[in-house]
Design a protein around this motif. Structure first.
Motif, PDB file in Angstrom:
ATOM      1  N   TRP A 146       0.839  -1.204   0.000  1.00  0.00           N
ATOM      2  CA  TRP A 146       0.000   0.000   0.000  1.00  0.00           C
ATOM      3  C   TRP A 146       0.870   1.249   0.000  1.00  0.00           C
ATOM      4  O   TRP A 146       0.561   2.227  -0.703  1.00  0.00           O
ATOM      5  CB  TRP A 146      -0.911   0.019   1.230  1.00  0.00           C
ATOM      6  N   ARG A 147       1.927   1.250   0.789  1.00  0.00           N
ATOM      7  CA  ARG A 147       2.768   2.447   0.889  1.00  0.00           C
ATOM      8  C   ARG A 147       3.514   2.713  -0.415  1.00  0.00           C
ATOM      9  O   ARG A 147       3.700   3.866  -0.805  1.00  0.00           O
ATOM     10  CB  ARG A 147       3.723   2.291   2.068  1.00  0.00           C
ATOM     11  N   VAL A 148       3.933   1.657  -1.103  1.00  0.00           N
ATOM     12  CA  VAL A 148       4.554   1.830  -2.421  1.00  0.00           C
ATOM     13  C   VAL A 148       3.530   2.392  -3.405  1.00  0.00           C
ATOM     14  O   VAL A 148       3.812   3.334  -4.155  1.00  0.00           O
ATOM     15  CB  VAL A 148       5.122   0.487  -2.937  1.00  0.00           C
ATOM     16  N   TYR A 149       2.352   1.813  -3.405  1.00  0.00           N
ATOM     17  CA  TYR A 149       1.274   2.288  -4.277  1.00  0.00           C
ATOM     18  C   TYR A 149       0.961   3.752  -3.989  1.00  0.00           C
ATOM     19  O   TYR A 149       0.792   4.567  -4.908  1.00  0.00           O
ATOM     20  CB  TYR A 149       0.044   1.423  -4.057  1.00  0.00           C
ATOM     21  N   ASP A 150       0.871   4.091  -2.707  1.00  0.00           N
ATOM     22  CA  ASP A 150       0.536   5.454  -2.303  1.00  0.00           C
ATOM     23  C   ASP A 150       1.591   6.448  -2.790  1.00  0.00           C
ATOM     24  O   ASP A 150       1.259   7.557  -3.224  1.00  0.00           O
ATOM     25  CB  ASP A 150       0.412   5.519  -0.785  1.00  0.00           C
ATOM     26  N   PHE A 151       2.865   6.048  -2.717  1.00  0.00           N
ATOM     27  CA  PHE A 151       3.952   6.915  -3.187  1.00  0.00           C
ATOM     28  C   PHE A 151       3.805   7.199  -4.686  1.00  0.00           C
ATOM     29  O   PHE A 151       3.867   8.354  -5.128  1.00  0.00           O
ATOM     30  CB  PHE A 151       5.300   6.258  -2.898  1.00  0.00           C
ATOM     31  N   PHE A 152       3.572   6.145  -5.459  1.00  0.00           N
ATOM     32  CA  PHE A 152       3.454   6.330  -6.903  1.00  0.00           C
ATOM     33  C   PHE A 152       2.151   7.026  -7.279  1.00  0.00           C
ATOM     34  O   PHE A 152       2.095   7.735  -8.285  1.00  0.00           O
ATOM     35  CB  PHE A 152       3.573   4.980  -7.622  1.00  0.00           C
ATOM     36  N   TRP A 153       1.101   6.844  -6.477  1.00  0.00           N
ATOM     37  CA  TRP A 153      -0.139   7.567  -6.705  1.00  0.00           C
ATOM     38  C   TRP A 153       0.106   9.070  -6.558  1.00  0.00           C
ATOM     39  O   TRP A 153      -0.397   9.870  -7.346  1.00  0.00           O
ATOM     40  CB  TRP A 153      -1.200   7.090  -5.728  1.00  0.00           C
ATOM     41  N   GLY A 154       0.873   9.451  -5.538  1.00  0.00           N
ATOM     42  CA  GLY A 154       1.208  10.854  -5.353  1.00  0.00           C
ATOM     43  C   GLY A 154       1.973  11.420  -6.543  1.00  0.00           C
ATOM     44  O   GLY A 154       1.733  12.550  -6.976  1.00  0.00           O
ATOM     45  N   LEU A 155       2.911  10.626  -7.075  1.00  0.00           N
ATOM     46  CA  LEU A 155       3.644  11.053  -8.267  1.00  0.00           C
ATOM     47  C   LEU A 155       2.702  11.209  -9.459  1.00  0.00           C
ATOM     48  O   LEU A 155       2.847  12.127 -10.271  1.00  0.00           O
ATOM     49  CB  LEU A 155       4.740  10.038  -8.608  1.00  0.00           C
ATOM     50  N   HIS A 156       1.753  10.297  -9.556  1.00  0.00           N
ATOM     51  CA  HIS A 156       0.868  10.280 -10.721  1.00  0.00           C
ATOM     52  C   HIS A 156      -0.024  11.511 -10.767  1.00  0.00           C
ATOM     53  O   HIS A 156      -0.229  12.090 -11.838  1.00  0.00           O
ATOM     54  CB  HIS A 156       0.013   9.008 -10.688  1.00  0.00           C
ATOM     55  N   ILE A 157      -0.585  11.902  -9.628  1.00  0.00           N
ATOM     56  CA  ILE A 157      -1.488  13.058  -9.611  1.00  0.00           C
ATOM     57  C   ILE A 157      -0.760  14.344  -9.215  1.00  0.00           C
ATOM     58  O   ILE A 157      -1.389  15.397  -9.098  1.00  0.00           O
ATOM     59  CB  ILE A 157      -2.682  12.823  -8.676  1.00  0.00           C
ATOM     60  N   MET A 158       0.560  14.242  -8.996  1.00  0.00           N
ATOM     61  CA  MET A 158       1.395  15.382  -8.670  1.00  0.00           C
ATOM     62  C   MET A 158       0.947  16.084  -7.393  1.00  0.00           C
ATOM     63  O   MET A 158       0.941  17.307  -7.299  1.00  0.00           O
ATOM     64  CB  MET A 158       1.453  16.369  -9.851  1.00  0.00           C
ATOM     65  N   ASP A 159       0.537  15.283  -6.429  1.00  0.00           N
ATOM     66  CA  ASP A 159       0.224  15.796  -5.093  1.00  0.00           C
ATOM     67  C   ASP A 159       1.014  14.946  -4.113  1.00  0.00           C
ATOM     68  O   ASP A 159       0.617  13.832  -3.778  1.00  0.00           O
ATOM     69  CB  ASP A 159      -1.274  15.691  -4.808  1.00  0.00           C
ATOM     70  N   TRP A 160       2.135  15.487  -3.642  1.00  0.00           N
ATOM     71  CA  TRP A 160       3.074  14.687  -2.867  1.00  0.00           C
ATOM     72  C   TRP A 160       2.813  14.740  -1.370  1.00  0.00           C
ATOM     73  O   TRP A 160       3.536  14.110  -0.605  1.00  0.00           O
ATOM     74  CB  TRP A 160       4.499  15.154  -3.168  1.00  0.00           C
TER      75      TRP A 160
END
Length: 240
Positions: A181-195
């Motif tokens: 989940w934490r890996v997914y969450d990190f890349f999700w932040g990159l994807h929507i550009m909200d870190w």
């Protein structure tokens, strides 16, 4: 030709600025489609929340008596199970209150022993509990704005280290978190550009990048059309 050179420079610099984010979109998108969302949410690591009515035995206390003992006004009540025990969930002006339907004891806020009992009742195939923590300000990954219990399970035979977050008012298993989940969450932040919050789809970053992407595409279209026009012009037979 001056316009062509200018557009070439614009296309080059926009490509340099935009290309990095494009790669991040591609990589993050790949990560998000490779890992099933059910695995990310840890649905295989928890049992379904039990749906059952209270066994209205002679030992159960009347609802009227339970409501009368509450300090505030009760607006609604419904039955449920909490770690296998029948409970009432009372909605009050101060928030939800869990009450043992048999003894009439108020269970909110959930104490450590009950939180551990809930976690053990809901986990599937996890290892031993390694730590139990009371969080007055849970982290973002808990999805809670009120105090919560964090219960960490060690890795099991076929399961990863896992964190359960339990709502201190209702005993609800609010979130299951793993490394996946934490890996997914990190890349999700990159994807929507909200870190930071990982929730804002309309940040200035993504708006600016979208404008750059549009200009990059338009410059590319211009250069392509211009090159095709030059190729057609050069292939014309010369007149005699």
């Amino acid at each position: 030709m001056k316009t062509f050179r200018l557009m070439s420079q614009i296309h080059l610099w926009l490509g340099a600025a935009f290309g990095v984010q494009v790669m991040l979109w591609l990589i993050s998108g790949l990560v998000m489609v490779i890992i099933p969302i059910e695995t990310i949410r840890g649905e295989h690591l928890r049992s379904a929340e039990p749906q059952a009515a209270i066994d209205w035995s002679e030992t159960a206390r009347p609802l009227g008596d339970i409501i009368a003992e509450q300090d505030g006004v009760v607006t609604s009540a419904r039955t449920g199970l909490l770690a296998g025990r029948p409970v009432w969930r009372l909605e009050t002006a101060g928030g939800p209150v869990m009450v043992d339907a048999i003894s009439g004891d108020t269970l909110s806020p959930i104490d450590e022993a009950l939180a551990v009992e809930i976690a053990q009742a809901r986990q599937v195939g996890l290892g031993e509990i390694s730590t139990v923590s009371w969080l007055t300000e849970p982290p973002r990954e808990a999805g809670l704005a009120i105090p919560a219990w964090r219960i960490d399970f060690a890795a099991g035979d076929t399961t990863p280290p896992t964190t359960f977050y339990i709502n201190s008012q209702t005993g609800e298993l609010r979130a299951v978190r793993t490394t996946a989940w934490r890996v997914y969450d990190f890349f999700w932040g990159l994807h929507i550009m909200d870190w930071s919050s990982r929730e804002n789809f309309n940040s200035w970053w993504i708006k600016a990048t979208s404008v750059i992407a549009l200009l990059f595409g338009l410059a590319g279209v211009y250069l392509t059309v211009f090159r095709l026009w030059l190729m057609g012009r050069n292939r014309r037979p010369s007149g005699r």
